[in-house]
Design an enzyme around this catalytic site. Structure first.
Site, mmCIF file in Angstrom:
data_model
loop_
_atom_site.group_PDB
_atom_site.id
_atom_site.type_symbol
_atom_site.label_atom_id
_atom_site.label_comp_id
_atom_site.label_asym_id
_atom_site.label_seq_id
_atom_site.Cartn_x
_atom_site.Cartn_y
_atom_site.Cartn_z
ATOM 1 N N GLY A 1 35.830 -62.153 -51.824
ATOM 2 C CA GLY A 1 36.484 -63.457 -51.864
ATOM 3 C C GLY A 1 35.866 -64.467 -50.915
ATOM 4 O O GLY A 1 34.776 -64.265 -50.397
ATOM 5 N N LEU B 1 34.837 -67.354 -51.888
ATOM 6 C CA LEU B 1 33.640 -67.479 -52.723
ATOM 7 C C LEU B 1 32.846 -68.746 -52.422
ATOM 8 O O LEU B 1 33.407 -69.782 -52.078
ATOM 9 C CB LEU B 1 34.037 -67.451 -54.207
ATOM 10 N N HIS B 2 31.527 -68.632 -52.546
ATOM 11 C CA HIS B 2 30.611 -69.754 -52.332
ATOM 12 C C HIS B 2 29.536 -69.708 -53.417
ATOM 13 O O HIS B 2 29.606 -68.869 -54.339
ATOM 14 C CB HIS B 2 30.019 -69.688 -50.917
ATOM 15 N N GLU B 3 28.517 -70.552 -53.278
ATOM 16 C CA GLU B 3 27.503 -70.653 -54.336
ATOM 17 C C GLU B 3 26.708 -69.349 -54.525
ATOM 18 O O GLU B 3 26.142 -69.126 -55.600
ATOM 19 C CB GLU B 3 26.527 -71.807 -54.067
ATOM 20 N N HIS C 1 28.048 -66.270 -54.471
ATOM 21 C CA HIS C 1 28.867 -65.539 -55.447
ATOM 22 C C HIS C 1 28.762 -66.201 -56.826
ATOM 23 O O HIS C 1 28.672 -65.519 -57.853
ATOM 24 C CB HIS C 1 30.336 -65.532 -55.034
ATOM 25 N N SER D 1 27.012 -67.499 -46.708
ATOM 26 C CA SER D 1 27.808 -66.322 -46.369
ATOM 27 C C SER D 1 29.243 -66.766 -46.107
ATOM 28 O O SER D 1 29.470 -67.846 -45.535
ATOM 29 C CB SER D 1 27.239 -65.662 -45.102
HETATM 30 P P1 AMP Z 1 30.779 -60.410 -50.348
HETATM 31 O O1 AMP Z 1 31.942 -61.180 -50.894
HETATM 32 O O2 AMP Z 1 30.196 -61.011 -49.105
HETATM 33 O O3 AMP Z 1 31.054 -58.933 -50.247
HETATM 34 O O4 AMP Z 1 29.620 -60.556 -51.422
HETATM 35 C C1 AMP Z 1 29.825 -60.213 -52.765
HETATM 36 C C2 AMP Z 1 28.491 -60.228 -53.469
HETATM 37 O O5 AMP Z 1 27.907 -61.527 -53.368
HETATM 38 C C3 AMP Z 1 27.482 -59.249 -52.853
HETATM 39 O O6 AMP Z 1 26.753 -58.599 -53.891
HETATM 40 C C4 AMP Z 1 26.595 -60.153 -52.026
HETATM 41 O O7 AMP Z 1 25.277 -59.646 -51.855
HETATM 42 C C5 AMP Z 1 26.583 -61.405 -52.880
HETATM 43 N N1 AMP Z 1 26.211 -62.566 -52.055
HETATM 44 C C6 AMP Z 1 26.807 -62.969 -50.902
HETATM 45 N N2 AMP Z 1 26.142 -64.023 -50.381
HETATM 46 C C7 AMP Z 1 25.108 -64.293 -51.217
HETATM 47 C C8 AMP Z 1 24.049 -65.245 -51.217
HETATM 48 N N3 AMP Z 1 23.918 -66.149 -50.252
HETATM 49 N N4 AMP Z 1 23.164 -65.226 -52.231
HETATM 50 C C9 AMP Z 1 23.277 -64.291 -53.235
HETATM 51 N N5 AMP Z 1 24.246 -63.364 -53.281
HETATM 52 C C10 AMP Z 1 25.155 -63.354 -52.285
#
Ligand code: AMP
Length: 279
Positions: A31, A33-35, A37, A184
């Site tokens: 969650g 969420l950003h660009e 995701h 992130s």
């Molecule tokens: P998270 O919510 O941080 O657990 O991330 C969920 C998914 O999004 C994971 O597979 C991450 O590697 C991916 N993700 C997070 N940040 C980025 C980013 N800046 N660019 C590409 N994928 C991302």
């Protein structure tokens, strides 16, 4: 778009779509969420009939002193992003729904020993366990993960191979802010001074990308990349490493497929970044 909290509901929805012959793609997230995701969701939308996004801050991948409680959450905003990205179903379970005792764990030990696994000993066991459960719950044809978490991506690919999941793992490139900082959910922790200081990670990555060549010594590359980070007083290096892209073991010389990865504390916030190089 459907939003559900229980395993039974998400299963029922997906089973019904499968009976109609539809393909299913899964994007697991924590969650906020950003660009980054959004890029995974977009790819998933392009390649599957049904797009499932899980939003679950998974307690078992946080160590006892880590930021589980503080981890940013904004489920309404996440739902708005999912809705506009064409997601079919958001799965948003409570920890009690995901973890009923007794627990079974999945551990891909050798790939988890180095890099982030060294500093965060329980992390990848928690990741593998929850992803394995999400795979069983949603039975996707494809699942989407970011190269931003390169070690996680390698471990999930290995888990799928070793445990015979019939799922294609799709890796997606790192999405960055305009100034280079990798997007992130944890960037929200940074004060404005720390936000500026955090650019030392992407600057170090750029330095590494500019000088890496086949046959060079990894130490030479690491030293040059560390120099960039160490010039920033607010930064404290956890690791800067060059590893084999498949085994995650340190390599002495640049050859084959390598992953150049780092984790750096900016104040109390631990950020990661990486790039890959193929000879
Ligand atoms: P998270 O919510 O941080 O657990 O991330 C969920 C998914 O999004 C994971 O597979 C991450 O590697 C991916 N993700 C997070 N940040 C980025 C980013 N800046 N660019 C590409 N994928 C991302």
């Amino acid at each position: 778009m459907l939003v559900v909290n229980t395993i039974a509901e998400v299963r029922a929805f997906i089973k019904a779509r499968r009976r109609e012959g539809k393909t299913v793609g899964l994007v697991p997230t924590m969650g906020y969420l950003h660009e980054g995701h959004a890029s995974l969701i977009k790819k998933c939308r392009e390649e599957n009939d049904i797009v499932v996004v899980s939003v679950f801050v998974n307690p078992s991948q946080f160590g006892p002193t880590e930021d589980l409680e503080a981890y940013p959450r904004d489920f309404d905003r996440d739902c708005a992003l999912c809705e506009s990205a064409g997601v079919d179903i958001v799965f948003h379970p409570e920890p009690t729904e995901m973890y009923k005792t007794p627990k079974a764990y999945v551990n891909i030990s050798t790939l988890s020993d180095n890099l982030c696994g060294k500093t965060r000993p329980v992390h990848f066991c928690g990741v593998c366990t929850v992803v394995c459960k999400l795979f069983h719950i949603t039975m996707p044809d494809r699942a989407y993960f970011g190269q931003k978490d390169a070690q996680q991506l390698a471990i999930i690919k290995k888990m799928v191979k070793d445990l015979d999941f019939d799922i294609v793992i799709v890796g997606c490139p790192i999405v960055r802010e305009i100034d280079g900082l990798a997007k992130s959910s944890r960037n929200i922790y940074l004060s404005s001074a720390e936000r500026k200081a955090a650019l030392c990670l992407s600057s170090s990555i750029k330095k590494g990308e500019s000088m890496i060549i086949k046959g060079m010594k990894s130490d030479e590359l690491i030293d040059a990349m560390r120099d960039v980070i160490e010039a920033e007083p607010m930064a404290r290096i956890d690791y800067v490493s060059v590893v084999d892209a498949f085994t995650m073991k340190d390599v002495e010389t640049i050859d084959g497929s390598v992953l150049v990865a780092m984790a750096v504390y900016i104040g109390k916030t631990r950020l990661i970044d990486n790039f890959s190089f193929e000879v």
